[in-house]
Design a protein around this motif. Structure first.
Motif, PDB file in Angstrom:
ATOM      1  N   GLY A 124       0.803  -1.209   0.000  1.00 52.73           N
ATOM      2  CA  GLY A 124       0.000   0.000   0.000  1.00 52.73           C
ATOM      3  C   GLY A 124       0.834   1.256   0.000  1.00 52.73           C
ATOM      4  O   GLY A 124       1.926   1.323  -0.594  1.00 52.73           O
ATOM      5  N   GLU A 125       0.348   2.251   0.723  1.00 52.20           N
ATOM      6  CA  GLU A 125       0.960   3.583   0.710  1.00 52.20           C
ATOM      7  C   GLU A 125       2.409   3.569   1.200  1.00 52.20           C
ATOM      8  O   GLU A 125       3.282   4.242   0.635  1.00 52.20           O
ATOM      9  CB  GLU A 125       0.131   4.529   1.590  1.00 52.20           C
ATOM     10  CG  GLU A 125       0.622   5.957   1.604  1.00 52.20           C
ATOM     11  CD  GLU A 125      -0.190   6.839   2.553  1.00 52.20           C
ATOM     12  OE1 GLU A 125      -0.708   6.321   3.562  1.00 52.20           O
ATOM     13  OE2 GLU A 125      -0.292   8.051   2.288  1.00 52.20           O
ATOM     14  N   THR A 128       4.791   2.061  -1.433  1.00 56.35           N
ATOM     15  CA  THR A 128       4.908   2.971  -2.575  1.00 56.35           C
ATOM     16  C   THR A 128       5.846   4.124  -2.241  1.00 56.35           C
ATOM     17  O   THR A 128       6.724   4.486  -3.043  1.00 56.35           O
ATOM     18  CB  THR A 128       3.529   3.520  -2.972  1.00 56.35           C
ATOM     19  OG1 THR A 128       2.697   2.424  -3.363  1.00 56.35           O
ATOM     20  CG2 THR A 128       3.634   4.495  -4.126  1.00 56.35           C
ATOM     21  N   ALA A 129       5.680   4.693  -1.056  1.00 53.53           N
ATOM     22  CA  ALA A 129       6.519   5.817  -0.651  1.00 53.53           C
ATOM     23  C   ALA A 129       7.977   5.390  -0.470  1.00 53.53           C
ATOM     24  O   ALA A 129       8.904   6.120  -0.849  1.00 53.53           O
ATOM     25  CB  ALA A 129       5.976   6.425   0.637  1.00 53.53           C
ATOM     26  N   MET A 323       4.629   7.396   8.770  1.00 48.48           N
ATOM     27  CA  MET A 323       3.748   6.602   7.917  1.00 48.48           C
ATOM     28  C   MET A 323       3.817   5.128   8.325  1.00 48.48           C
ATOM     29  O   MET A 323       2.802   4.423   8.362  1.00 48.48           O
ATOM     30  CB  MET A 323       4.159   6.767   6.444  1.00 48.48           C
ATOM     31  CG  MET A 323       3.176   6.185   5.458  1.00 48.48           C
ATOM     32  SD  MET A 323       3.743   6.383   3.740  1.00 48.48           S
ATOM     33  CE  MET A 323       3.746   8.168   3.599  1.00 48.48           C
TER      34      MET A 323
END
Length: 330
Positions: A124-125, A128-129, A323
Motif C-alpha cells: 500500500g501507501e 509505494t513511498a 507513515m
C-alpha cells in the motif's frame, strides 16, 4: 538474508529460448536472479512469473531464472540490475537499503506483529513511498514479495528477554538497522554472507542467526542449532527491481504483461509462505526447543530497540517513519 547454499553458476532453470513462439526468437529476454533455493516460496512464485510472461507475451519475451546465488549476492545482483546486465534482481529491502536509504523504514524493529498487517502496508501507501526514489538509481520496483517475520536461533539457551541475547554473536544481514537493533539488545551482531552461515554455526564462529521459519528449515539450521525463539523482531519484505531503461524500452502491452505476472507471482508467494511457515514450525518443534515470547517480555525487546527509530528518523526524516507507525495498527 534471502540466500542459500550452492547452485549451478551458469545454467538457468528453464531451457534457454523456451519463450520463443513456434521456434522463433523472442524479442526480449528477462533474466531474473535471486539467492534462494528452488524449494522456497519465492522461487516457486518466479516459476509462475516465467510461465505467465512467456504465455501472455505469446513468445515475445523469454524468461530465464537464476536461483541459488548463481549470479552472486543480493548486493551484486542489485548492482547488475542498475547497470542493465541483469533485467530483474530479487532480494530483500534490507540489502536494497544500502542503495536507497528510504528502504530502511521497512526494517524497523518490531514494526509488524503479523504478516497480514505487513503485507497491507508494504503493498500500500508505505511501500509505494519507500520505493518512490528508486528511479533515481536506475531501478523500478516491479513488485514486493516476502522474506517474512524473523526469529532467532542459537546453540546456547532459549531467548526470552533481551538479557538472554547478551554477548551472543548473532549473524545478521549487512544492514545498519539490523545491526543496530541487535546491538541495543545486547548481542554482538556479525554480518556475513548467508552462504557461509551453516559452516559458521557448525564451527562456532557465530552463536546464532535470525531468519524466517521456512528459511531456517530449508537451510537445515536445526542440525547446528538447538534453540528456536519466536522473537518476531523484524518483518523483511522481498523486492523485485527491474532495470528502468529496460522496462521503459518494452512496448506498453508487454509492460502490462510483466507487471501483471509479477503481481500474480507475489500473491502466489504469499500463499506459499503461509503454507511453508506453518509446516516448518511443526517440523522444527520436533527437532529444536522452541519457545514463544510473552507479551510482557516482548515489550522489553520493543523498549530496548526504541532508539533505532530515532536513528532512522535522522537518516530519512520523519514522514516515512510516521507513515510506518500509522501502518502498524493495520
Amino acid at each position: 538474508t534471502m540466500t542459500a547454499c550452492g547452485g549451478d553458476s551458469s545454467t538457468p532453470t528453464n531451457d534457454e529460448g523456451s519463450g520463443s513462439d513456434a521456434g522463433g526468437t523472442p524479442e526480449y529476454t528477462i533474466k531474473v536472479g535471486h539467492t534462494l533455493q528452488e524449494d522456497t516460496p519465492a522461487h516457486k512464485a518466479w516459476l509462475l512469473f516465467e510461465e505467465q510472461v512467456e504465455a501472455n507475451s505469446e513468445g515475445r519475451i523469454a524468461v530465464e531464472l537464476y536461483p541459488n546465488s548463481s549470479l552472486g549476492t543480493e548486493r551484486v545482483m542489485f548492482e547488475a540490475c542498475q547497470m542493465g546486465t541483469l533485467e530483474v534482481a530479487y532480494g530483500t529491502t534490507s540489502v536494497l537499503a544500502n542503495f536507497d536509504k528510504n528502504m530502511e523504514v521497512l526494517d524497523l524493529p518490531f514494526l509488524f506483529e503479523d504478516e497480514a498487517t505487513a503485507r497491507a502496508a508494504i503493498t500500500g501507501e508505505l511501500g509505494t513511498a519507500a520505493a518512490a526514489n528508486l528511479g533515481d538509481i536506475g531501478l523500478i520496483n516491479l513488485t514486493y514479495m516476502e522474506n517474512g517475520i524473523r526469529h532467532v536461533t542459537n546453540g546456547s539457551h532459549p531467548i526470552n528477554t533481551p538479557d538472554d541475547l547478551r554477548d551472543l554473536k548473532i549473524r545478521t544481514m549487512e544492514n545498519s538497522i539490523h545491526m543496530s537493533s541487535f546491538t541495543h539488545l545486547g548481542a554482538s551482531p556479525t554480518p556475513m554472507a548467508f552462504t557461509e552461515l551453516f559452516t559458521a554455526l557448525q564451527q562456532g564462529t557465530v552463536d546464532g542467526e535470525e531468519n524466517p521459519l521456512f528459511l531456517i528449515q530449508t537451510s537445515r539450521f536445526e542440525e547446528v542449532q538447538d534453540y528456536l525463539s519466536l522473537t518476531g523482531h523484524f518483518y523483511t519484505a522481498g523486492i523485485a527491481t527491474i532495470n528502468k531503461a529496460f522496462f521503459e524500452s518494452l512496448p506498453e502491452d508487454l509492460q502490462t504483461v510483466v507487471t501483471e505476472a509479477a503481481d500474480a507471482a507475489r500473491e502466489e508467494e504469499y500463499r506459499l509462505c503461509d503454507e511453508q511457515n506453518a509446516t516448518a514450525l511443526e517440523y522444527l518443534k520436533t527437532e529444536m526447543e522452541v519457545n514463544e515470547i510473552s507479551p510482557e517480555n516482548r515489550q522489553l525487546f520493543v523498549d530496548a530497540t526504541a532508539p533505532v527509530y530515532d536513528e532512522v528518523r535522522t537518516e530519512i526524516g520523519d514522514e516515512l517513519v510516521d507513515m510506518a507507525l500509522a501502518a502498524q495498527a493495520g
